[in-house]
Design an enzyme around this catalytic site. Sequence first.
Site, PDB file in Angstrom:
ATOM      1  N   HIS A   1      27.633  22.452  12.796  1.00  0.00           N
ATOM      2  CA  HIS A   1      26.674  23.563  12.800  1.00  0.00           C
ATOM      3  C   HIS A   1      26.930  24.514  13.967  1.00  0.00           C
ATOM      4  CE1 HIS A   1      24.522  21.814   9.554  1.00  0.00           C
ATOM      5  NE2 HIS A   1      23.824  20.933  10.243  1.00  0.00           N
TER       6      HIS A   1
ATOM      7  N   LEU B   1      32.058  23.697   5.342  1.00  0.00           N
ATOM      8  CA  LEU B   1      31.026  24.715   5.488  1.00  0.00           C
ATOM      9  C   LEU B   1      29.698  24.057   5.140  1.00  0.00           C
ATOM     10  CD1 LEU B   1      32.605  27.874   3.761  1.00  0.00           C
ATOM     11  CD2 LEU B   1      32.315  27.467   6.200  1.00  0.00           C
ATOM     12  N   ASP B   2      28.647  24.415   5.861  1.00  0.00           N
ATOM     13  CA  ASP B   2      27.336  23.848   5.577  1.00  0.00           C
ATOM     14  C   ASP B   2      26.916  24.153   4.141  1.00  0.00           C
ATOM     15  OD1 ASP B   2      27.269  23.042   8.210  1.00  0.00           O
ATOM     16  OD2 ASP B   2      26.064  24.745   8.877  1.00  0.00           O
ATOM     17  N   LYS B   3      26.004  23.359   3.642  1.00  0.00           N
ATOM     18  CA  LYS B   3      25.534  23.527   2.262  1.00  0.00           C
ATOM     19  C   LYS B   3      25.032  24.942   2.003  1.00  0.00           C
ATOM     20  CE  LYS B   3      22.214  21.667  -1.094  1.00  0.00           C
ATOM     21  NZ  LYS B   3      21.074  20.754  -1.300  1.00  0.00           N
TER      22      LYS B   3
END
Length: 232
Positions: free
Chosen positions: A184, A102-104
Amino acid sequence: MRLDKLLSNKAFGSRKEVHQLIKDGRVLVNGVKATKKDYSISLKTDIITVDGVRVSTEQQYYIKFHKPAGYVTAVEDPVHPVVMDLLPLEFKKMGVFPVGRLDKDTEGLLLLTNDGVWGHSIINGHKHVPKVYDLTYTGTLSDEGIQRIREGILLGDGTQCKPAQIEVFDSNQARITIQEGKYHQVKRMIGAAGGEVTYLKRLSVGPITLDGVEKPGQFTKIDTVEIDGFRK
């Protein structure tokens, strides 16, 4: 397995510190004080305690974790805080790693394991594992853009996405279900349809949801039925 190796793996300290625990008589095997650091134990039958607390002999880990925003999905990172910083040291010592990423700035459900085959069965695009996200966005999603997401949108760099489900709500909120995990991906899909994601939260991966880990930072074991569901 050697007793000192088990205790070190379970984050009771370095080998030297574990040896001191044993020397001090704080470690029992089947109710008897251990006297040798290289004592051979059976993970299936022996009961090991430290200061009266039973030590888990579990070797494979299947964890669901509610990732907060602000943490990188990695075991280590030289610059940013990582999700493993929020989990017991035991997990890292036992080789537990995030399944996918998962993105930051994204929060929500993250699975972790030290079972590489099981982990791959989840991120393998051929398995068509649905992943559901809630999101908030700015801008306007065009009808044509929404339809392209549903049919399989082509991103500006030539990346072809599989058809996805999307439901758009009031107040610039939406829910999207994808079966991939491209870089993303959700943000880029929404961007290609006319919006910009400002908040993203993963709700589920296959049959596994945030039930039991509703608050960011919480984690728990995944039950056997859910584990086996990805082996099929």
